[in-house]
Design a protein around this motif. Structure first.
Motif, PDB file in Angstrom:
ATOM      1  N   ILE A   1       0.411  41.921   7.520  1.00  0.00           N
ATOM      2  CA  ILE A   1       0.230  40.503   7.798  1.00  0.00           C
ATOM      3  C   ILE A   1       0.082  40.235   9.294  1.00  0.00           C
ATOM      4  CG2 ILE A   1       2.711  40.069   7.788  1.00  0.00           C
ATOM      5  CD1 ILE A   1      -0.119  37.663   6.645  1.00  0.00           C
TER       6      ILE A   1
ATOM      7  N   GLU B   1      -3.055  38.358  11.119  1.00  0.00           N
ATOM      8  CA  GLU B   1      -2.952  37.206  12.018  1.00  0.00           C
ATOM      9  C   GLU B   1      -3.622  37.487  13.360  1.00  0.00           C
ATOM     10  OE1 GLU B   1       0.253  33.953  11.659  1.00  0.00           O
ATOM     11  OE2 GLU B   1       1.340  35.854  11.720  1.00  0.00           O
TER      12      GLU B   1
ATOM     13  N   ARG C   1      -0.741  32.680   6.391  1.00  0.00           N
ATOM     14  CA  ARG C   1       0.403  33.589   6.347  1.00  0.00           C
ATOM     15  C   ARG C   1       1.351  33.198   5.209  1.00  0.00           C
ATOM     16  NH1 ARG C   1       2.912  36.982  10.343  1.00  0.00           N
ATOM     17  NH2 ARG C   1       4.982  37.588   9.591  1.00  0.00           N
TER      18      ARG C   1
END
Length: 270
Positions: free
Chosen positions: A205, A209, A226
């Motif tokens: 993740i 991002e 997210r």
């Protein structure tokens, strides 16, 4: 007349088209419409609602964001004051804030129907993931969690039924496709439909991002993504429902049929 809030979005524009094809009066509402509708400017709500007897409500950017339940409650109050009798709300499956918004609508006194959905099949062909598919590589922060991708045309058909037919008042329709697919399997289906070798990459993740930031995605949008990938895709939605069948009396559209039709239209031609 039916007001379609978010009339230029994936679901809204399909609903507008269906209503117009039936010869029914419809007003498509967005920030660029006349009159305009802006979720951040409540002064625009009344003029957009004026003269409507029913409305389809798609909240921007997502019902998961803070303040969404309060906005839905305020809209329902204003709709009642404007003489709107029926509201159909597009909601998010497995989102706590979205369920709070649903409860606000249910308590408003308006004639309501809720259409609760999760990941759209059309995310692969419209906006979000289209560029990745065209580039031959889809990279997302998901592993092998399955998702019952729902076809936006099914959502539009259910919404139009709720807006134009009796028997849908007070109904919560949770919509899914007819089978579970991981994102890797969905990408493979697109590859088979196009005859192209598409790759799926599972990212951490934080790496995802960072990729979003490198492409100039605003921080609030990255934060929402997210949340969706780390919380909503935790397995809570990995089950099928019968919402399409209950609302329309038919089976939901399969992802393979969606992929075949989009490929035939040339949308994914590299």
């Amino acid at each position: 007349m039916t007001l379609v809030i978010g009339g230029t979005g994936k679901t809204g524009r399909r609903i507008v088209t269906r209503l117009r094809e039936r010869g029914l009066p419809v007003r498509s509402a967005s920030r660029s419409s006349e009159p305009p509708f802006d979720w951040n400017d409540q002064a625009t709500w009344g003029p957009a609602l004026r003269g409507a007897s029913s409305a389809y409500v798609s909240f921007y950017p997502d019902l998961a964001v803070p303040g969404a339940p309060e906005a839905i409650a305020a809209l329902a109050d204003e709709a009642l004051s404007a003489g709107v009798k029926r509201l159909v709300l597009l909601s998010g499956r497995g989102e706590e804030e979205a369920e709070r918004a649903e409860r606000a609508l249910q308590a408003s006194g308006v004639d309501w129907t809720i259409v609760r959905c999760s990941w759209f099949a059309q995310n692969f062909s419209e906006d979000y993931l289209l560029e990745s598919v065209l580039a031959g590589e889809v990279a997302l922060p998901v592993a092998d969690m399955p998702e019952p991708f729902v076809d936006v045309d099914d959502i539009a058909d259910v919404a139009v039924a709720a807006l134009t037919e009796d028997g849908h008042s007070g109904q919560l329709y949770e919509l899914t496709g007819p089978r579970l697919l991981t994102f890797a399997e969905a990408v493979a289906e697109v590859g088979r439909a196009t005859g192209r070798d598409l790759r799926f990459i599972s990212l951490a993740i934080d790496d995802y991002e960072a990729e979003l930031a490198a492409h100039g995605v605003p921080g609030d949008v990255a934060g929402l993504l997210r949340y969706l990938f780390t919380e909503v895709l935790d397995g809570r939605n990995a089950k099928l429902t019968d919402g399409v069948q209950r609302a329309l009396g038919r089976e939901p559209r399969d992802f393979a049929d969606y992929a075949r039709d989009v490929a035939a239209a040339g949308v994914w031609d590299a």
